[in-house]
Design a protein around this motif. Structure first.
Motif, PDB file in Angstrom:
ATOM      1  N   ARG A 175      34.609  33.512  42.983  1.00  0.00           N
ATOM      2  CA  ARG A 175      34.839  34.102  44.312  1.00  0.00           C
ATOM      3  C   ARG A 175      33.803  33.587  45.302  1.00  0.00           C
ATOM      4  N   ARG A 176      32.567  33.430  44.852  1.00  0.00           N
ATOM      5  CA  ARG A 176      31.495  32.982  45.738  1.00  0.00           C
ATOM      6  C   ARG A 176      31.761  31.578  46.284  1.00  0.00           C
ATOM      7  N   SER A 177      32.488  30.759  45.512  1.00  0.00           N
ATOM      8  CA  SER A 177      32.772  29.405  45.991  1.00  0.00           C
ATOM      9  C   SER A 177      33.701  29.407  47.203  1.00  0.00           C
ATOM     10  N   PHE A 178      34.508  30.461  47.344  1.00  0.00           N
ATOM     11  CA  PHE A 178      35.400  30.582  48.497  1.00  0.00           C
ATOM     12  C   PHE A 178      34.816  31.474  49.588  1.00  0.00           C
ATOM     13  N   LEU A 179      34.011  32.442  49.180  1.00  0.00           N
ATOM     14  CA  LEU A 179      33.446  33.404  50.129  1.00  0.00           C
ATOM     15  C   LEU A 179      31.927  33.453  49.941  1.00  0.00           C
ATOM     16  N   PRO A 180      31.242  32.370  50.298  1.00  0.00           N
ATOM     17  CA  PRO A 180      29.799  32.286  50.010  1.00  0.00           C
ATOM     18  C   PRO A 180      28.961  33.322  50.756  1.00  0.00           C
ATOM     19  N   ASP A 181      29.470  33.832  51.866  1.00  0.00           N
ATOM     20  CA  ASP A 181      28.706  34.789  52.663  1.00  0.00           C
ATOM     21  C   ASP A 181      29.034  36.241  52.321  1.00  0.00           C
ATOM     22  N   LEU A 182      29.965  36.448  51.407  1.00  0.00           N
ATOM     23  CA  LEU A 182      30.347  37.811  51.041  1.00  0.00           C
ATOM     24  C   LEU A 182      29.234  38.477  50.242  1.00  0.00           C
ATOM     25  N   LYS A 183      28.829  39.654  50.667  1.00  0.00           N
ATOM     26  CA  LYS A 183      27.784  40.401  49.978  1.00  0.00           C
ATOM     27  C   LYS A 183      28.362  41.702  49.426  1.00  0.00           C
ATOM     28  N   LEU A 184      27.956  42.040  48.216  1.00  0.00           N
ATOM     29  CA  LEU A 184      28.322  43.339  47.680  1.00  0.00           C
ATOM     30  C   LEU A 184      27.588  44.426  48.456  1.00  0.00           C
ATOM     31  N   ARG A 185      28.192  45.589  48.539  1.00  0.00           N
ATOM     32  CA  ARG A 185      27.622  46.712  49.276  1.00  0.00           C
ATOM     33  C   ARG A 185      26.991  47.691  48.295  1.00  0.00           C
ATOM     34  N   TYR A 186      25.695  47.931  48.444  1.00  0.00           N
ATOM     35  CA  TYR A 186      25.019  48.904  47.594  1.00  0.00           C
ATOM     36  C   TYR A 186      25.462  50.308  48.000  1.00  0.00           C
ATOM     37  N   SER A 187      25.781  51.121  47.017  1.00  0.00           N
ATOM     38  CA  SER A 187      26.364  52.433  47.274  1.00  0.00           C
ATOM     39  C   SER A 187      25.351  53.471  47.755  1.00  0.00           C
ATOM     40  N   GLY A 188      24.071  53.215  47.480  1.00  0.00           N
ATOM     41  CA  GLY A 188      23.044  54.206  47.776  1.00  0.00           C
ATOM     42  C   GLY A 188      22.551  54.942  46.547  1.00  0.00           C
ATOM     43  N   TYR A 189      23.122  54.615  45.390  1.00  0.00           N
ATOM     44  CA  TYR A 189      22.725  55.301  44.154  1.00  0.00           C
ATOM     45  C   TYR A 189      22.929  54.398  42.948  1.00  0.00           C
ATOM     46  N   CYS A 190      22.216  54.734  41.884  1.00  0.00           N
ATOM     47  CA  CYS A 190      22.351  54.061  40.594  1.00  0.00           C
ATOM     48  C   CYS A 190      22.841  55.071  39.563  1.00  0.00           C
ATOM     49  N   ALA A 191      23.214  54.577  38.405  1.00  0.00           N
ATOM     50  CA  ALA A 191      23.729  55.460  37.354  1.00  0.00           C
ATOM     51  C   ALA A 191      22.966  55.254  36.064  1.00  0.00           C
ATOM     52  N   TRP A 192      22.317  56.311  35.597  1.00  0.00           N
ATOM     53  CA  TRP A 192      21.869  56.347  34.206  1.00  0.00           C
ATOM     54  C   TRP A 192      23.083  56.602  33.344  1.00  0.00           C
ATOM     55  N   ARG A 193      23.193  55.888  32.251  1.00  0.00           N
ATOM     56  CA  ARG A 193      24.347  56.126  31.386  1.00  0.00           C
ATOM     57  C   ARG A 193      23.982  55.887  29.924  1.00  0.00           C
ATOM     58  N   GLY A 194      24.717  56.545  29.062  1.00  0.00           N
ATOM     59  CA  GLY A 194      24.462  56.393  27.643  1.00  0.00           C
ATOM     60  C   GLY A 194      25.575  57.012  26.825  1.00  0.00           C
ATOM     61  N   ILE A 195      25.562  56.700  25.549  1.00  0.00           N
ATOM     62  CA  ILE A 195      26.534  57.259  24.607  1.00  0.00           C
ATOM     63  C   ILE A 195      25.763  57.840  23.430  1.00  0.00           C
ATOM     64  N   LEU A 196      25.923  59.131  23.223  1.00  0.00           N
ATOM     65  CA  LEU A 196      25.282  59.809  22.097  1.00  0.00           C
ATOM     66  C   LEU A 196      26.205  59.754  20.894  1.00  0.00           C
ATOM     67  N   ASP A 197      25.776  59.080  19.856  1.00  0.00           N
ATOM     68  CA  ASP A 197      26.528  59.009  18.595  1.00  0.00           C
ATOM     69  C   ASP A 197      26.045  60.143  17.698  1.00  0.00           C
ATOM     70  N   PHE A 198      26.960  61.094  17.437  1.00  0.00           N
ATOM     71  CA  PHE A 198      26.578  62.222  16.589  1.00  0.00           C
ATOM     72  C   PHE A 198      27.352  62.235  15.280  1.00  0.00           C
ATOM     73  N   SER A 199      27.791  61.044  14.853  1.00  0.00           N
ATOM     74  CA  SER A 199      28.601  60.947  13.639  1.00  0.00           C
ATOM     75  C   SER A 199      27.812  61.349  12.395  1.00  0.00           C
ATOM     76  N   ASP A 200      26.492  61.198  12.448  1.00  0.00           N
ATOM     77  CA  ASP A 200      25.677  61.557  11.285  1.00  0.00           C
ATOM     78  C   ASP A 200      25.318  63.040  11.243  1.00  0.00           C
ATOM     79  N   ASN A 201      25.515  63.728  12.361  1.00  0.00           N
ATOM     80  CA  ASN A 201      25.108  65.133  12.409  1.00  0.00           C
ATOM     81  C   ASN A 201      25.895  65.865  13.483  1.00  0.00           C
ATOM     82  N   ASP A 202      27.162  66.170  13.170  1.00  0.00           N
ATOM     83  CA  ASP A 202      27.990  66.821  14.177  1.00  0.00           C
ATOM     84  C   ASP A 202      27.774  68.331  14.235  1.00  0.00           C
ATOM     85  N   ASN A 203      26.860  68.841  13.429  1.00  0.00           N
ATOM     86  CA  ASN A 203      26.516  70.258  13.488  1.00  0.00           C
ATOM     87  C   ASN A 203      25.096  70.475  14.006  1.00  0.00           C
TER      88      ASN A 203
END
Length: 446
Positions: A175-203
């Motif tokens: 896309r940059r090769s056709f639109l070299p001046d196009l900039k992504l817009r920062y939303s104002g926030y970031c996201a912490w993210r994760g996945i908790l695997d509880f397969s070994d201890n579901d209780n």
């Protein structure tokens, strides 16, 4: 078939969900496909990654590509409820803001869906460990030459096809090769993210606690809103809990070609401390027990004016970088691929420009509105300023304010299911495509 009686050939850059979906759709349309992916091998096991919400149309399309029925159902969890709730950070109590019990999505882990789509494709179409470098089109626009580097050996190779498909993500170099001046817009926030695997201890106390605090886990997509922030929570197959916490902050400095940040132990410790201040103890504990949480910097982009140039076409996040609040990114990519495949099948390689024009006319009005709606919902849930309303406060919001939070307000959302089996009373070539049909593109599932 082309003039020489050979199948037309597409080179797909990017081997994530968008690229794999495109490979399925184009093979069904009668094209040969080569997929270039810089990762040296398919993901194995269950690496750190994202949970995905799949809408009914995306589910049907994926099932049609996989062959044996029920594979997607077995690899995903139901999301039949869409619930927004408010958390009082001082009192550590939550209350429901709005609830939709007819959501009909399914939740999948990125690696699980990738494996399903990848395993259902001919393995000889994949070029793993191939870094895209550049491309050039022939003078008559009938073919495109792609240059790529084999990461393991450093060898430069050239691949020629009739069509180049850019499925290389929101930071797309094509896309940059056709639109070299196009900039992504920062939303104002970031996201912490994760996945908790509880397969070994579901209780464990953490799991029993989170199920008490969020009793519909396993069927519900939870959006938990506190003052100036919100968190997403839902369960994945094989005893995993996916969470995402959006935090308002200045734009961080990114290194490399990725929107994912590496985090230090100090950053994680501070995140845990803040979680205990903001969220109910059960949610804060899930975050604390999650191994290797990471940060995504959230960007989108103002809608593009076009999605193709000659014999190069954009799909997925390369075509419409979007914030995740409408649960649209993966779903848009899947529908993009299906529509592109149907247009190529209809027009043939001899009329490639017509095929790509129709793809663009179908998808562009839809994805443009969905990107802007996702942006709006994110700003509402983060308590950020909008020109037509006061910042949203989950503790004082009216029922009317809360209705705007529901996923079903996404443009074209309500129509997705109905068109899968719709039969138009007129041929496609005489259709005046309305934007709704872009979201509801008729895909004849055999």
């Amino acid at each position: 078939m082309n003039e020489a009686g050979k199948k037309p050939k597409a080179v797909v850059v990017g081997g994530s969900i968008a690229g794999l979906s495109c490979a399925h759709a184009l093979i069904l349309a009668g094209w040969d496909v080569v997929v270039l992916e810089k990762s040296c091998a398919p993901p194995s096991g269950s690496p750190t990654g994202a949970g995905l919400g799949l809408d009914p149309l995306a589910q049907q399309l994926i099932e049609s590509w996989l062959g044996p029925p029920g594979l997607l159902h077995k690899a995903s969890m139901p999301l039949t409820i869409d619930q927004d709730q408010a958390t009082d950070s001082e009192k550590k109590i939550s209350s429901t803001l709005t609830r939709d019990e007819n959501f009909n999505f399914r939740a999948a882990h990125w690696a699980d869906l990738h494996g399903l789509l990848s395993n259902a494709l001919p393995q000889d179409i994949f070029c793993w460990g191939h870094l895209f470098l550049s491309f050039c089109s022939s003078d008559d626009k009938t073919c495109v030459e792609v240059k790529t580097k084999v990461i393991e050996t450093g060898k430069i190779i050239k691949i020629v096809g009739n069509l180049l498909v850019a499925a290389d993500g929101c930071l797309s170099s094509i896309r940059r090769s056709f639109l070299p001046d196009l900039k992504l817009r920062y939303s104002g926030y970031c996201a912490w993210r994760g996945i908790l695997d509880f397969s070994d201890n579901d209780n464990s106390e953490a799991i029993m606690g989170i199920r008490r605090a969020y009793p519909d886990l396993g069927t519900c997509l939870y959006f938990d809103l506190a003052s100036g922030t919100h968190c997403v929570l839902y369960e994945l197959l094989n005893k995993r809990i996916n969470w995402i916490w959006y935090v308002n902050q200045p734009e961080p400095e990114l290194k490399g070609n990725s929107v994912t940040m590496k985090v230090s132990s100090d950053m994680i410790e501070k995140m845990h401390e803040e979680a205990e201040k903001v969220w109910v103890p059960e949610l804060a504990r899930v975050m604390k027990e999650t191994k290797e949480p990471f940060i995504n910097v959230i960007y989108d982009c103002d809608p593009l004016e076009q999605l193709f140039w000659d014999n190069v076409v954009l799909i997925g996040d390369a075509a419409h970088p979007t914030t995740p609040h409408g649960v649209r990114s993966t779903n848009m990519s899947i529908v993009d691929a299906a529509v592109l495949g149907e247009c190529l099948k209809k027009w043939g390689v001899a009329n490639l420009h017509s095929a790509l024009t129709e793809y663009q006319s179908i998808r562009l009005p839809v994805v443009s509105k969905q990107v802007l709606h996702s942006r709006r919902v994110g700003r509402i849930k983060q308590g950020l300023i909008l020109p037509d309303r006061k910042p949203f406060d989950p503790q004082t919001a009216t029922p009317e304010d809360c209705q705007e939070l529901q996923q079903k307000n996404m443009p074209f959302f309500a129509d997705v299911r109905s068109v899968v089996d719709l039969h138009l009373p007129f041929p496609m070539e005489h259709t005046c495509w309305q934007p709704a049909l872009g979201a509801l593109f008729i895909y004849n599932i055999q």
